[in-house]
Design a protein around this motif. Sequence first.
Motif, PDB file in Angstrom:
ATOM      1  N   ASP A   1       0.747  -1.221   0.142  1.00  0.00           N
ATOM      2  CA  ASP A   1      -0.198   0.328  -0.040  1.00  0.00           C
ATOM      3  C   ASP A   1       0.879   1.337  -0.154  1.00  0.00           C
ATOM      4  O   ASP A   1       0.727   2.288   0.162  1.00  0.00           O
ATOM      5  N   GLU A   2       1.744   1.159  -0.239  1.00  0.00           N
ATOM      6  CA  GLU A   2       2.859   2.100  -0.781  1.00  0.00           C
ATOM      7  C   GLU A   2       3.382   3.067   0.879  1.00  0.00           C
ATOM      8  O   GLU A   2       3.166   4.536   0.885  1.00  0.00           O
ATOM      9  N   GLN A   3       3.387   2.055   2.141  1.00  0.00           N
ATOM     10  CA  GLN A   3       3.751   2.797   3.497  1.00  0.00           C
ATOM     11  C   GLN A   3       3.887   1.246   3.945  1.00  0.00           C
ATOM     12  O   GLN A   3       3.982   0.289   3.623  1.00  0.00           O
ATOM     13  N   VAL A   4       4.481   2.269   5.450  1.00  0.00           N
ATOM     14  CA  VAL A   4       5.164   0.802   6.768  1.00  0.00           C
ATOM     15  C   VAL A   4       4.449   1.002   7.139  1.00  0.00           C
ATOM     16  O   VAL A   4       4.806   2.295   8.454  1.00  0.00           O
ATOM     17  N   SER A   5       3.582  -0.018   7.891  1.00  0.00           N
ATOM     18  CA  SER A   5       3.419   0.250   9.004  1.00  0.00           C
ATOM     19  C   SER A   5       4.523  -0.199  10.359  1.00  0.00           C
ATOM     20  O   SER A   5       5.210  -1.271  10.181  1.00  0.00           O
ATOM     21  N   LEU A   6       3.671   0.312  11.757  1.00  0.00           N
ATOM     22  CA  LEU A   6       4.534  -0.584  13.028  1.00  0.00           C
ATOM     23  C   LEU A   6       4.679  -2.306  12.575  1.00  0.00           C
ATOM     24  O   LEU A   6       6.135  -2.893  12.931  1.00  0.00           O
ATOM     25  N   LEU A   7       3.039  -2.094  12.172  1.00  0.00           N
ATOM     26  CA  LEU A   7       3.722  -4.360  12.393  1.00  0.00           C
ATOM     27  C   LEU A   7       4.380  -4.661  11.592  1.00  0.00           C
ATOM     28  O   LEU A   7       5.347  -5.569  11.388  1.00  0.00           O
ATOM     29  N   GLU A   8       4.036  -3.847   9.906  1.00  0.00           N
ATOM     30  CA  GLU A   8       5.311  -4.536   8.874  1.00  0.00           C
ATOM     31  C   GLU A   8       7.085  -4.154   9.581  1.00  0.00           C
ATOM     32  O   GLU A   8       7.286  -5.001   8.230  1.00  0.00           O
TER      33      GLU A   8
END
Length: 332
Positions: A192-199
């Motif tokens: 989704d073109e962003q990086v979350s804390l989980l990722e």
Amino acid sequence: MGIVMGALLVATGIGFGQIPDSDLTVMLVVGAPGEPEYEGRFAEMVTTWKAATAKGGADLVTIGVEASGRERSNDRQRLQKWLEQEGQREDAGEVWLVLIGHGSFDGRTVKFGLTGPDFTDEELAEWLSDWKRPLAVINTASASSPFLNALSGENRMVISATKSASEIFYTRFGEYFSRAIAGIEGADLDNDEQVSLLEAFLYASSEVANFYESEGRLATEHALIDDNGDGLGTRSDWFEGVRAIRKAREGAEPDGERSLQRVLILNAAEARMAPELRQQRDKLELELNALRRQRGELSDDGYYQSVEALLLKIAKIYQQAEDSGSGSGSGS
């Protein structure tokens, strides 16, 4: 976010690359390096976090970074004062507390090492006991898992670099995590073109495992993530993609759903949303996840009607954000 958001991006025609509207504050606490090698490693992580925070439009507060010598002997006091003051601001946004340094365990007590007096997991929990804002704690130090147990709670996400207090050797998890949250290629697992804390947690855990395997060494660190409030945490190998397939406690919600929604550098679809719209969207996505877990208890008609109703509400939020962005004349 993830699959649901990807489908909505197509439906609403939202692109990427807009400057974000962030209500996030990153508190970066850097402990005593002990040796020159670690001083350089800590400095590299700080540089990466600073660049990522600037790019994400978040506020950055640091302790143990610019100051030196006698000034750093007050780091513990400064941290305690800041947390106790900021935690009472119910109208303020989310805080990520990032701990970069060494941890210790003497068989009874765990500590995070500062240049001056250290602090324990129980002391940090006490400083956060009246905290009212959304909070993520990322403890990248050794012997950090008791901090996860002590700090877990409602509206909190906690990540530790280790699964137990006895993992006392230097942890590389923080190095990989900082690069991931800054958007390194390969960390965006749901595309989704962003990086979350989980990722970032999953990417860093994978890179740590690869490091020890390539070195032919027994791994001395195993990270945990907790965002369901049970204080137990989940290992990265309990995830399939970005979804937890195992839980530490029967009947608990799976870890990862809330931390998947937390991002430092937003894509343009997220950046178009005011923080309050993102909060509404996040709440609806959690309801959708809960509904999916109840699939076997509902009739087909009841389930699909409920899913459709939630998806329409989420789509409306994205459309509101798009209309607002178009109306203000802001470009990507």
